[in-house]
Design an enzyme around this catalytic site. Structure first.
Site, PDB file in Angstrom:
ATOM      1  N   PHE A   6     -11.382  -7.410  13.772  1.00 25.06           N
ATOM      2  CA  PHE A   6     -10.302  -7.838  12.889  1.00 25.06           C
ATOM      3  C   PHE A   6      -9.972  -6.728  11.881  1.00 25.06           C
ATOM      4  O   PHE A   6     -10.870  -6.174  11.260  1.00 25.06           O
ATOM      5  CB  PHE A   6     -10.708  -9.117  12.146  1.00 25.06           C
ATOM      6  CG  PHE A   6      -9.662  -9.577  11.156  1.00 25.06           C
ATOM      7  CD1 PHE A   6      -8.408  -9.972  11.583  1.00 25.06           C
ATOM      8  CD2 PHE A   6      -9.936  -9.589   9.793  1.00 25.06           C
ATOM      9  CE1 PHE A   6      -7.439 -10.378  10.677  1.00 25.06           C
ATOM     10  CE2 PHE A   6      -8.977  -9.996   8.881  1.00 25.06           C
ATOM     11  CZ  PHE A   6      -7.724 -10.393   9.323  1.00 25.06           C
ATOM     12  N   GLN A   7      -8.702  -6.424  11.734  1.00 28.99           N
ATOM     13  CA  GLN A   7      -8.218  -5.365  10.852  1.00 28.99           C
ATOM     14  C   GLN A   7      -8.853  -4.009  11.140  1.00 28.99           C
ATOM     15  O   GLN A   7      -9.123  -3.234  10.230  1.00 28.99           O
ATOM     16  CB  GLN A   7      -8.384  -5.762   9.373  1.00 28.99           C
ATOM     17  CG  GLN A   7      -7.480  -6.940   8.999  1.00 28.99           C
ATOM     18  CD  GLN A   7      -7.322  -7.150   7.508  1.00 28.99           C
ATOM     19  OE1 GLN A   7      -8.237  -6.878   6.736  1.00 28.99           O
ATOM     20  NE2 GLN A   7      -6.158  -7.639   7.096  1.00 28.99           N
ATOM     21  N   GLU A  13       0.808  -1.224   0.000  1.00 33.66           N
ATOM     22  CA  GLU A  13       0.000   0.000   0.000  1.00 33.66           C
ATOM     23  C   GLU A  13       0.843   1.278   0.000  1.00 33.66           C
ATOM     24  O   GLU A  13       0.402   2.315  -0.491  1.00 33.66           O
ATOM     25  CB  GLU A  13      -0.955   0.018   1.194  1.00 33.66           C
ATOM     26  CG  GLU A  13      -2.118  -0.970   1.077  1.00 33.66           C
ATOM     27  CD  GLU A  13      -1.790  -2.345   1.641  1.00 33.66           C
ATOM     28  OE1 GLU A  13      -0.597  -2.626   1.921  1.00 33.66           O
ATOM     29  OE2 GLU A  13      -2.726  -3.151   1.803  1.00 33.66           O
ATOM     30  N   MET A  45      24.319   9.089   1.971  1.00 33.85           N
ATOM     31  CA  MET A  45      24.178  10.341   2.713  1.00 33.85           C
ATOM     32  C   MET A  45      24.453  10.116   4.201  1.00 33.85           C
ATOM     33  O   MET A  45      25.059  10.969   4.858  1.00 33.85           O
ATOM     34  CB  MET A  45      22.776  10.924   2.500  1.00 33.85           C
ATOM     35  CG  MET A  45      22.627  12.350   2.986  1.00 33.85           C
ATOM     36  SD  MET A  45      23.792  13.495   2.204  1.00 33.85           S
ATOM     37  CE  MET A  45      22.854  14.083   0.804  1.00 33.85           C
TER      38      MET A  45
END
Lengths: 163, 580
Positions: free
Chosen positions: B114-115, B52, B481
């Site tokens: 859930f989730q 995502e 860096m």
């Protein structure tokens, strides 16, 4: 310097946490915050007491204005205003002290709103420093409980914070 | 009779009505109704990412390249939390983005289902605004508001959290997508205050050592033409922030290069010695200002910004102008043309002489006859091979700075990078988002072997959706860096800044179905790039073995001022300030 910021905000769920979150995320000082719906139920009015130098207060008002839910706000300290805070105090009393406590309440123009043989509940409004002065008039052992609303305020004169 | 649609269908229809081409997303339990609605149409194309975070970066880069808002669709819980990095990235750079997140059904919200996570709560500090939809009849209006808020004023990401019951296919309501919405609490300022603009023009025209400092706001506000016109009309030097590159064409002689931590000597010195600064759509970021108390000690500052909160946030300005940069610059141009006096020519001649002295030290020069590949050389060659016309995305680190310094951007929206948040992993999904928007243009992702591994899985997305981008991996076997800072500030104690198990990128690219190339000698750089860009329909991973110890110069180290730069080679005659 101490500032009282009055905010009209959409009465939406999460609106309060947006304001509170802004203060914690940006490290601004927040002394008190009161919030309740207004005569228009779609709007809430918040009164926020904060302190900081002019630059910080300017940023605070800008950042608050930037919140999408904030409709309008004013910094009351910019002009003449009235400020009041509500306090409820529960005091231990004995036969010997009841009269003295009642006199104190009268001097400070408070009201006794609950009485038991061993206690009073006192209601008092005023500026925060008056409430401080009243509380300091008692020794710590005689105070059972203090509840304060935090200051709320309104500007003097005809102008007001409304849509 | 009005069209009756379910919540899932409404969502898809809203996207069509908004003219959305692509949705970047990943399915899951809470968004299955929405995905079913997507299945039944092909107008809005869904780009299935592999994580995502990549969905948000692709959508974000699509927005940066096109100016249109990017759209993301993720499920509840981990779908939403994975998106947070990309949302914060877009927020820091003011990129218009709509994130649609599924949520557990309304009745179970708050029960640790859930989730379930509090997506609105988690994202609150990194979105311009967010909504939780509580009523399917309000869904279309909420989506319209989301697009309105995301794309107006100072743009930014807006998240709409949608509980699963809202998209229930069995509950249908009349569909109406409002053409316009207004919000009493949100009225961004467009036009600047005329009196302030007049004041600004007076100060600008009286300047003896002026400089224009412009930022990403010029690109977001589509004001590059006005900026170019203004700069040329005045003949003043111009410098740009990392986010502003491309608004003013880099090859132009009035352009001094980027300013700030890795800006050019001439840009930073000119800022420091200037007497008037015109800041346009820039926000005085700490990477630009260096030490605040030593920032531009002699300058009067004019600041144009659409966001009042950006003005005098870190640097106190003398003439604030709140408004969109385009109309404000238009007004300025008009006033300058009608003004009774013109820029101070003799003073400008002197000023340019000083600037050209600074320029003469050639602060971006590097060892060109090295027999190890210099990263700067790769970027320079890339610039030549692509004719300066490619869209360049980058990750974060040394390679990002080399890209900014050596690819001379001459058009806006060609330089796509995470400036504010500095998100490693941005580059590859960003390149995919740009390539989808401009399939006929060259798109290259300049990256390093550390950054690229943060979203490497998107090589799979690139194959599935046929987005042939070129990955320019400046592989120095270090987090460059970090290593550079450790060299300068920690006596070269390279704590955890290298990996001794770097994958074979050629094989990795091939495993994902792409072309891999490994380039080890400077004389092979040009040929490899030409070969890669000739493969129009293939994603090519070019793994350049670059100098391990190369550093980015110039550099303003932490706590230093613009006139205290660390240079590769110190100038033979110090240009001490004679002006101050």
């Amino acid at each position: 310097m101490r500032h009282i910021i009055s905010i009209l905000i959409e009465n939406e769920s999460g609106a309060l946490s947006r304001v509170a979150g802004l203060f914690s995320a940006r490290g601004y000082n927040i002394e008190s915050l009161t919030v309740a719906p207004t005569e228009d139920s779609s709007l809430s009015r918040m009164t926020l007491v904060t302190s900081g130098n002019d630059e910080i207060i300017e940023q605070i008002t800008k950042q608050l204005n930037k919140l999408i839910d904030v409709v309008k706000l004013i910094d009351l300290a910019e002009s003449a205003y009235i400020e009041r805070e509500l306090m409820l105090v529960k005091i231990k009393t004995t036969h010997e002290t009841r009269e003295e406590v009642k006199r104190m309440v009268d001097i400070f123009r408070g009201k006794i709103i609950d009485v038991t043989p061993n206690s009073y509940v006192i209601e008092m409004t005023g500026q925060s420093n008056k409430l401080d002065a009243f509380v300091h008039g008692f020794d710590a052992e005689s105070i059972i409980e203090v509840v304060r609303s935090g200051p709320t305020g309104i500007s003097r004169g005809e102008k007001g914070l409304h849509l | 009779m009005k069209l009756e649609l379910s919540g899932g269908q409404i969502l898809v229809q809203c996207l069509k009505d908004e003219g959305v081409e692509f949705v970047f997303g990943y399915p899951g339990g809470s968004v299955l109704h929405i995905y079913d609605a997507i299945f039944h149409q092909d107008e809005v194309k869904h780009i299935l990412v592999r994580h995502e975070q990549a969905a948000t970066h692709s959508a974000d880069a699509y927005a940066r390249a096109t100016g249109k808002p990017g759209v993301v669709l993720v499920t509840s819980g981990p779908g939403a939390t994975n998106a947070v990095t990309g949302i914060a990235t877009a927020y820091m750079d003011s990129i218009p983005m709509i994130v649609l997140s599924g949520q557990v059904p309304s009745p179970v919200i708050g029960s640790d289902a859930f989730q379930e996570v509090d997506t609105v709560g988690i994202t609150r500090p990194c979105v311009k605004h967010n909504f939780l939809v509580k009523d399917v009849t309000k869904l279309a209006e909420t989506i319209k508001k989301a697009f309105y808020v995301a794309t107006t004023g100072r743009p930014g990401p807006v998240l709409v959290d949608i509980p699963k019951d809202i998209t229930d296919p069995n509950i249908k309501v009349p569909y109406h997508y409002p053409e316009k919405v207004s919000m009493r609490s949100y009225n961004p300022i467009v036009v600047g205050h005329k009196g302030q603009i007049k004041k600004a023009v007076d100060i600008l025209l009286q300047a003896e050592r002026p400089i224009i400092y412009s930022g990403g706001g010029v690109i977001l506000g589509e004001a590059h033409q006005e900026l170019i016109e203004l700069t040329r009309l005045l003949g003043y030097p111009i410098t740009q922030t990392l986010m502003g590159l491309g608004a003013y064409p880099a090859p132009d002689p009035l352009f001094l290069g980027m300013l700030g931590m890795h800006g050019t000597y001439e840009a930073n010195m000119a800022m420091h010695e200037s007497d008037v600064i015109l800041a346009v759509g820039a926000r005085f970021d700490d990477r630009v200002t260096g030490k605040l108390s030593k920032f531009c000690p002699y300058a009067k500052i004019i600041h144009i910004d659409v966001d009042p909160a950006s003005i005098s946030k870190t640097v106190k300005v003398d003439v604030p102008i709140v408004g969109e940069v385009k109309p404000v610059l238009e007004q300025m141009l008009e006033m300058i043309r009608e003004a009774s006096h013109q820029p101070n020519k003799p003073a400008l001649v002197e000023w340019w002489k000083t600037i050209n002295d600074w320029r003469s030290i050639d602060c971006l020069d590097y060892e060109r006859d090295s027999n190890i590949i210099k990263p700067q050389y790769v970027v320079e060659q890339l610039y030549e091979v692509t004719g300066g016309n490619a869209f360049i995305t980058s990750d974060v680190g040394q390679h990002q700075m080399y890209a900014a310094q050596y690819y001379h951007f001459n058009k806006p929206r060609r330089w796509i990078n995470s400036g504010g948040l500095g998100t490693m992993g941005f580059g590859l999904p960003a390149a995919i988002g740009v390539k989808l928007a401009y399939p006929d243009s060259d798109v290259a992702c300049i990256t390093g072997e550390a950054s690229i591994q943060m979203c490497i899985q998107e090589l799979s997305t690139a194959l599935q959706f046929n987005t042939p981008v070129k990955i320019i991996n400046l592989n120095n076997r270090y987090m460059g860096m970090v290593r550079q800072w450790q060299e300068f500030s920690y006596q070269s104690r390279y704590s955890q800044s290298y990996m001794d198990t770097i994958p074979e990128f050629v094989k990795l690219a091939e495993a994902y179905g792409h072309v891999g190339m490994r380039i080890e000698k400077p004389e092979d750089v040009r040929g490899a790039l030409e070969e890669a860009f000739a493969m129009k329909d293939r994603t090519v991973f070019l793994d350049f073995m670059t100098d391990r110890t190369e550093n980015v110069y110039p550099m303003i180290e932490a706590g230093k001022a613009h006139n205290e730069m660390k240079l590769r080679v110190a100038p033979s005659t110090p240009f001490d300030s004679e002006l101050s």
